[in-house]
Write a protein that holds these residues in place. Structure first.
Motif, PDB file in Angstrom:
ATOM      1  N   MET A   1       0.858  -1.177   0.000  1.00 12.53           N
ATOM      2  CA  MET A   1       0.000   0.000   0.000  1.00 12.53           C
ATOM      3  C   MET A   1       0.894   1.226   0.000  1.00 12.53           C
ATOM      4  SD  MET A   1      -3.009   0.992   2.710  1.00 12.53           S
ATOM      5  CE  MET A   1      -1.971   1.035   4.144  1.00 12.53           C
ATOM      6  N   SER A   2       0.834   2.050  -1.038  1.00  7.66           N
ATOM      7  CA  SER A   2       1.678   3.223  -1.110  1.00  7.66           C
ATOM      8  C   SER A   2       1.117   4.372  -0.284  1.00  7.66           C
ATOM      9  CB  SER A   2       1.866   3.653  -2.566  1.00  7.66           C
ATOM     10  OG  SER A   2       0.600   3.918  -3.152  1.00  7.66           O
ATOM     11  N   GLU A   3      -0.158   4.593  -0.342  1.00  4.27           N
ATOM     12  CA  GLU A   3      -0.791   5.641   0.441  1.00  4.27           C
ATOM     13  C   GLU A   3      -2.013   5.045   1.119  1.00  4.27           C
ATOM     14  OE1 GLU A   3      -1.453   9.423  -1.563  1.00  4.27           O
ATOM     15  OE2 GLU A   3      -0.094   8.761  -3.137  1.00  4.27           O
ATOM     16  N   PRO A   4      -2.215   5.357   2.390  1.00  5.73           N
ATOM     17  CA  PRO A   4      -3.392   4.790   3.053  1.00  5.73           C
ATOM     18  C   PRO A   4      -4.689   5.383   2.513  1.00  5.73           C
ATOM     19  CG  PRO A   4      -2.266   6.323   4.509  1.00  5.73           C
ATOM     20  CD  PRO A   4      -1.423   6.189   3.258  1.00  5.73           C
ATOM     21  N   HIS A   5      -5.701   4.594   2.562  1.00 11.17           N
ATOM     22  CA  HIS A   5      -7.056   5.028   2.218  1.00 11.17           C
ATOM     23  C   HIS A   5      -7.827   4.950   3.532  1.00 11.17           C
ATOM     24  CE1 HIS A   5      -6.125   4.800  -2.034  1.00 11.17           C
ATOM     25  NE2 HIS A   5      -5.501   3.675  -1.758  1.00 11.17           N
ATOM     26  N   ALA A   6      -7.983   6.089   4.175  1.00 12.70           N
ATOM     27  CA  ALA A   6      -8.523   6.107   5.527  1.00 12.70           C
ATOM     28  C   ALA A   6      -9.722   7.029   5.631  1.00 12.70           C
ATOM     29  CB  ALA A   6      -7.445   6.548   6.511  1.00 12.70           C
ATOM     30  N   GLY A   7     -10.576   6.711   6.597  1.00 10.47           N
ATOM     31  CA  GLY A   7     -11.732   7.545   6.867  1.00 10.47           C
ATOM     32  C   GLY A   7     -12.106   7.478   8.326  1.00 10.47           C
ATOM     33  N   SER A  15     -13.372   4.619  12.798  1.00 11.89           N
ATOM     34  CA  SER A  15     -12.483   4.878  11.670  1.00 11.89           C
ATOM     35  C   SER A  15     -12.211   3.569  10.942  1.00 11.89           C
ATOM     36  CB  SER A  15     -11.169   5.526  12.125  1.00 11.89           C
ATOM     37  OG  SER A  15     -10.453   4.658  12.973  1.00 11.89           O
ATOM     38  N   ALA A  16     -11.695   3.699   9.743  1.00 14.45           N
ATOM     39  CA  ALA A  16     -11.361   2.528   8.927  1.00 14.45           C
ATOM     40  C   ALA A  16     -10.175   2.869   8.050  1.00 14.45           C
ATOM     41  CB  ALA A  16     -12.547   2.116   8.062  1.00 14.45           C
ATOM     42  N   GLU A  17      -9.417   1.843   7.723  1.00 13.00           N
ATOM     43  CA  GLU A  17      -8.295   1.989   6.806  1.00 13.00           C
ATOM     44  C   GLU A  17      -8.363   0.850   5.806  1.00 13.00           C
ATOM     45  OE1 GLU A  17      -3.658   1.653   7.431  1.00 13.00           O
ATOM     46  OE2 GLU A  17      -4.446   3.566   8.194  1.00 13.00           O
ATOM     47  N   ALA A  18      -8.169   1.180   4.539  1.00 13.44           N
ATOM     48  CA  ALA A  18      -8.208   0.178   3.477  1.00 13.44           C
ATOM     49  C   ALA A  18      -6.803  -0.146   3.014  1.00 13.44           C
ATOM     50  CB  ALA A  18      -9.044   0.680   2.306  1.00 13.44           C
ATOM     51  N   SER A  19      -6.565  -1.428   2.790  1.00 13.90           N
ATOM     52  CA  SER A  19      -5.253  -1.872   2.321  1.00 13.90           C
ATOM     53  C   SER A  19      -5.109  -1.744   0.808  1.00 13.90           C
ATOM     54  CB  SER A  19      -5.014  -3.320   2.746  1.00 13.90           C
ATOM     55  OG  SER A  19      -6.020  -4.161   2.209  1.00 13.90           O
ATOM     56  N   ARG A  20      -6.231  -1.513   0.121  1.00 13.48           N
ATOM     57  CA  ARG A  20      -6.219  -1.327  -1.332  1.00 13.48           C
ATOM     58  C   ARG A  20      -7.102  -0.145  -1.705  1.00 13.48           C
ATOM     59  NH1 ARG A  20      -6.981  -7.608  -2.831  1.00 13.48           N
ATOM     60  NH2 ARG A  20      -4.985  -8.241  -1.985  1.00 13.48           N
ATOM     61  N   ALA A  21      -6.878   0.370  -2.893  1.00 13.04           N
ATOM     62  CA  ALA A  21      -7.681   1.488  -3.386  1.00 13.04           C
ATOM     63  C   ALA A  21      -9.123   1.049  -3.620  1.00 13.04           C
ATOM     64  CB  ALA A  21      -7.082   2.017  -4.697  1.00 13.04           C
ATOM     65  N   PRO A  22     -10.053   1.982  -3.584  1.00 12.58           N
ATOM     66  CA  PRO A  22     -11.445   1.614  -3.858  1.00 12.58           C
ATOM     67  C   PRO A  22     -11.605   1.123  -5.284  1.00 12.58           C
ATOM     68  CG  PRO A  22     -11.222   3.989  -3.795  1.00 12.58           C
ATOM     69  CD  PRO A  22      -9.899   3.412  -3.374  1.00 12.58           C
ATOM     70  N   PHE A  23     -12.592   0.256  -5.488  1.00 13.15           N
ATOM     71  CA  PHE A  23     -12.862  -0.246  -6.833  1.00 13.15           C
ATOM     72  C   PHE A  23     -13.995   0.529  -7.498  1.00 13.15           C
ATOM     73  CE2 PHE A  23     -15.684  -2.652  -4.106  1.00 13.15           C
ATOM     74  CZ  PHE A  23     -16.877  -2.659  -4.817  1.00 13.15           C
ATOM     75  N   TRP A  24     -14.666   1.434  -6.756  1.00 16.91           N
ATOM     76  CA  TRP A  24     -15.835   2.123  -7.295  1.00 16.91           C
ATOM     77  C   TRP A  24     -15.972   3.494  -6.675  1.00 16.91           C
ATOM     78  CZ3 TRP A  24     -18.349  -0.060 -11.199  1.00 16.91           C
ATOM     79  CH2 TRP A  24     -19.562   0.487 -11.604  1.00 16.91           C
ATOM     80  N   THR A  25     -16.324   4.481  -7.476  1.00 15.43           N
ATOM     81  CA  THR A  25     -16.687   5.808  -6.972  1.00 15.43           C
ATOM     82  C   THR A  25     -17.898   6.277  -7.760  1.00 15.43           C
ATOM     83  OG1 THR A  25     -15.179   6.927  -8.504  1.00 15.43           O
ATOM     84  CG2 THR A  25     -14.318   6.428  -6.304  1.00 15.43           C
ATOM     85  N   PHE A  47     -15.324  -0.327  -1.479  1.00 15.23           N
ATOM     86  CA  PHE A  47     -14.177  -1.143  -1.085  1.00 15.23           C
ATOM     87  C   PHE A  47     -14.636  -2.590  -0.897  1.00 15.23           C
ATOM     88  CE2 PHE A  47     -12.952   3.062   0.476  1.00 15.23           C
ATOM     89  CZ  PHE A  47     -11.620   3.147   0.088  1.00 15.23           C
ATOM     90  N   ARG A  48     -13.710  -3.511  -0.950  1.00 11.53           N
ATOM     91  CA  ARG A  48     -13.967  -4.904  -0.597  1.00 11.53           C
ATOM     92  C   ARG A  48     -13.887  -4.996   0.930  1.00 11.53           C
ATOM     93  NH1 ARG A  48     -15.771  -6.014  -5.326  1.00 11.53           N
ATOM     94  NH2 ARG A  48     -14.268  -5.940  -7.015  1.00 11.53           N
ATOM     95  N   ASP A  49     -14.830  -5.705   1.533  1.00 10.44           N
ATOM     96  CA  ASP A  49     -14.833  -5.880   2.991  1.00 10.44           C
ATOM     97  C   ASP A  49     -13.482  -6.352   3.496  1.00 10.44           C
ATOM     98  OD1 ASP A  49     -17.478  -5.131   3.598  1.00 10.44           O
ATOM     99  OD2 ASP A  49     -18.236  -7.158   3.280  1.00 10.44           O
ATOM    100  N   ILE A  89     -18.507  -2.973   0.468  1.00  3.68           N
ATOM    101  CA  ILE A  89     -19.058  -1.915   1.302  1.00  3.68           C
ATOM    102  C   ILE A  89     -18.810  -0.588   0.589  1.00  3.68           C
ATOM    103  CG2 ILE A  89     -16.961  -1.734   2.704  1.00  3.68           C
ATOM    104  CD1 ILE A  89     -18.910  -0.988   5.060  1.00  3.68           C
ATOM    105  N   TYR A  90     -19.796   0.272   0.658  1.00  3.11           N
ATOM    106  CA  TYR A  90     -19.735   1.576  -0.002  1.00  3.11           C
ATOM    107  C   TYR A  90     -19.726   2.640   1.077  1.00  3.11           C
ATOM    108  CZ  TYR A  90     -20.575  -1.168  -4.095  1.00  3.11           C
ATOM    109  OH  TYR A  90     -20.444  -2.100  -5.094  1.00  3.11           O
ATOM    110  N   LEU A  91     -18.588   3.336   1.221  1.00  2.24           N
ATOM    111  CA  LEU A  91     -18.425   4.345   2.256  1.00  2.24           C
ATOM    112  C   LEU A  91     -18.806   5.717   1.711  1.00  2.24           C
ATOM    113  CD1 LEU A  91     -15.011   3.224   3.774  1.00  2.24           C
ATOM    114  CD2 LEU A  91     -17.329   2.633   4.528  1.00  2.24           C
ATOM    115  N   ALA A  92     -19.476   6.495   2.545  1.00  2.00           N
ATOM    116  CA  ALA A  92     -19.831   7.865   2.176  1.00  2.00           C
ATOM    117  C   ALA A  92     -18.541   8.650   1.926  1.00  2.00           C
ATOM    118  CB  ALA A  92     -20.641   8.510   3.287  1.00  2.00           C
TER     119      ALA A  92
END
Length: 133
Positions: A1-7, A15-25, A47-49, A89-92
Protein backbone atom coordinates in the motif's frame (compact mmCIF):
# COMPACT_ATOMS: atom_id res chain seq x y z
CA UNK A 1 0.00 0.00 0.00
CA UNK A 2 1.68 3.22 -1.11
CA UNK A 3 -0.79 5.64 0.44
CA UNK A 4 -3.39 4.79 3.05
CA UNK A 5 -7.06 5.03 2.22
CA UNK A 6 -8.52 6.11 5.53
CA UNK A 7 -11.73 7.54 6.87
CA UNK A 8 -13.38 8.48 10.13
CA UNK A 9 -16.58 9.89 11.54
CA UNK A 10 -16.80 13.48 12.78
CA UNK A 11 -15.90 12.63 16.39
CA UNK A 12 -13.23 10.04 15.46
CA UNK A 13 -14.82 7.21 17.46
CA UNK A 14 -15.22 5.12 14.28
CA UNK A 15 -12.48 4.88 11.67
CA UNK A 16 -11.36 2.53 8.93
CA UNK A 17 -8.29 1.99 6.81
CA UNK A 18 -8.21 0.18 3.48
CA UNK A 19 -5.25 -1.87 2.32
CA UNK A 20 -6.22 -1.33 -1.33
CA UNK A 21 -7.68 1.49 -3.39
CA UNK A 22 -11.44 1.61 -3.86
CA UNK A 23 -12.86 -0.25 -6.83
CA UNK A 24 -15.83 2.12 -7.30
CA UNK A 25 -16.69 5.81 -6.97
CA UNK A 26 -20.09 7.24 -7.75
CA UNK A 27 -22.81 9.78 -7.13
CA UNK A 28 -26.24 8.40 -6.26
CA UNK A 29 -29.43 10.40 -6.73
CA UNK A 30 -31.88 7.82 -5.32
CA UNK A 31 -34.39 8.72 -2.63
CA UNK A 32 -32.89 6.28 -0.08
CA UNK A 33 -29.45 7.88 -0.32
CA UNK A 34 -30.95 11.37 -0.06
CA UNK A 35 -32.94 10.36 3.03
CA UNK A 36 -29.91 8.68 4.62
CA UNK A 37 -27.52 11.58 4.08
CA UNK A 38 -29.91 14.53 4.33
CA UNK A 39 -28.29 15.86 1.16
CA UNK A 40 -29.58 16.25 -2.42
CA UNK A 41 -27.07 13.63 -3.65
CA UNK A 42 -24.76 11.04 -2.08
CA UNK A 43 -21.19 10.42 -3.21
CA UNK A 44 -19.48 7.20 -2.18
CA UNK A 45 -16.45 4.95 -2.64
CA UNK A 46 -16.64 1.15 -2.85
CA UNK A 47 -14.18 -1.14 -1.08
CA UNK A 48 -13.97 -4.90 -0.60
CA UNK A 49 -14.83 -5.88 2.99
CA UNK A 50 -11.63 -7.90 3.22
CA UNK A 51 -9.53 -4.79 2.48
CA UNK A 52 -10.91 -2.76 5.42
CA UNK A 53 -9.66 -2.67 8.99
CA UNK A 54 -12.16 -1.08 11.39
CA UNK A 55 -11.42 0.80 14.60
CA UNK A 56 -14.55 1.15 16.70
CA UNK A 57 -17.93 -0.44 16.11
CA UNK A 58 -20.39 1.41 13.86
CA UNK A 59 -24.10 1.22 14.61
CA UNK A 60 -26.36 0.08 11.80
CA UNK A 61 -29.90 0.11 10.53
CA UNK A 62 -31.13 -2.63 8.19
CA UNK A 63 -34.08 -2.66 5.79
CA UNK A 64 -34.77 -4.36 2.46
CA UNK A 65 -31.42 -6.19 2.34
CA UNK A 66 -29.42 -2.98 2.83
CA UNK A 67 -27.46 -2.19 5.98
CA UNK A 68 -26.61 1.46 6.58
CA UNK A 69 -23.87 2.26 9.08
CA UNK A 70 -23.39 5.37 11.18
CA UNK A 71 -21.58 6.53 14.32
CA UNK A 72 -23.78 6.01 17.38
CA UNK A 73 -22.12 8.94 19.14
CA UNK A 74 -21.89 11.79 16.61
CA UNK A 75 -24.39 10.41 14.06
CA UNK A 76 -22.04 10.67 11.08
CA UNK A 77 -23.02 8.68 7.99
CA UNK A 78 -20.44 5.94 7.36
CA UNK A 79 -21.78 3.90 4.46
CA UNK A 80 -23.84 0.93 3.39
CA UNK A 81 -23.70 -2.65 2.20
CA UNK A 82 -26.25 -4.52 0.10
CA UNK A 83 -26.96 -8.24 0.49
CA UNK A 84 -27.04 -8.47 -3.33
CA UNK A 85 -23.40 -7.27 -3.46
CA UNK A 86 -21.67 -9.62 -1.00
CA UNK A 87 -18.20 -8.71 0.18
CA UNK A 88 -18.55 -5.04 -0.78
CA UNK A 89 -19.06 -1.91 1.30
CA UNK A 90 -19.74 1.58 0.00
CA UNK A 91 -18.43 4.35 2.26
CA UNK A 92 -19.83 7.86 2.18
CA UNK A 93 -17.33 10.21 0.54
CA UNK A 94 -17.64 12.50 3.58
CA UNK A 95 -16.37 9.66 5.79
CA UNK A 96 -13.07 9.61 3.90
CA UNK A 97 -10.24 11.69 5.40
CA UNK A 98 -9.17 12.95 1.97
CA UNK A 99 -12.37 12.94 -0.11
CA UNK A 100 -10.72 14.91 -2.91
CA UNK A 101 -8.74 11.76 -3.77
CA UNK A 102 -11.92 9.92 -4.81
CA UNK A 103 -13.82 11.88 -7.44
CA UNK A 104 -17.04 10.15 -8.53
CA UNK A 105 -16.80 8.38 -11.89
CA UNK A 106 -20.54 8.23 -12.71
CA UNK A 107 -24.08 9.13 -11.66
CA UNK A 108 -26.56 6.45 -10.52
CA UNK A 109 -30.32 7.05 -10.54
CA UNK A 110 -29.97 10.13 -12.74
CA UNK A 111 -33.69 9.77 -13.50
CA UNK A 112 -34.36 10.63 -9.83
CA UNK A 113 -31.99 13.61 -9.66
CA UNK A 114 -33.64 16.63 -8.07
CA UNK A 115 -34.53 19.10 -10.83
CA UNK A 116 -32.69 22.01 -9.21
CA UNK A 117 -29.43 20.07 -8.82
CA UNK A 118 -27.06 20.55 -11.76
CA UNK A 119 -23.63 18.94 -11.77
CA UNK A 120 -21.80 19.96 -14.90
CA UNK A 121 -19.60 17.03 -15.88
CA UNK A 122 -19.29 14.49 -18.67
CA UNK A 123 -19.60 11.43 -16.43
CA UNK A 124 -21.75 8.46 -17.48
CA UNK A 125 -25.32 8.69 -16.18
CA UNK A 126 -27.46 5.66 -15.35
CA UNK A 127 -31.23 5.95 -14.95
CA UNK A 128 -31.09 3.25 -12.21
CA UNK A 129 -28.41 1.22 -10.48
CA UNK A 130 -24.85 1.64 -11.72
CA UNK A 131 -23.77 -1.71 -10.26
CA UNK A 132 -25.57 -4.83 -11.49
CA UNK A 133 -27.52 -6.54 -8.71
Amino acid sequence: MSEPHAGSCRCGLISAEASRAPFWTSYCHCRDCRKQTGAPVMAFVGFRDEDLTWHGEPRSWRAGGVERRFCGYCGSQIGYSDDRLPGEIYLALGFMDEPERYPPALHAFEARRLPFLHIADDLPRYSGFSVER
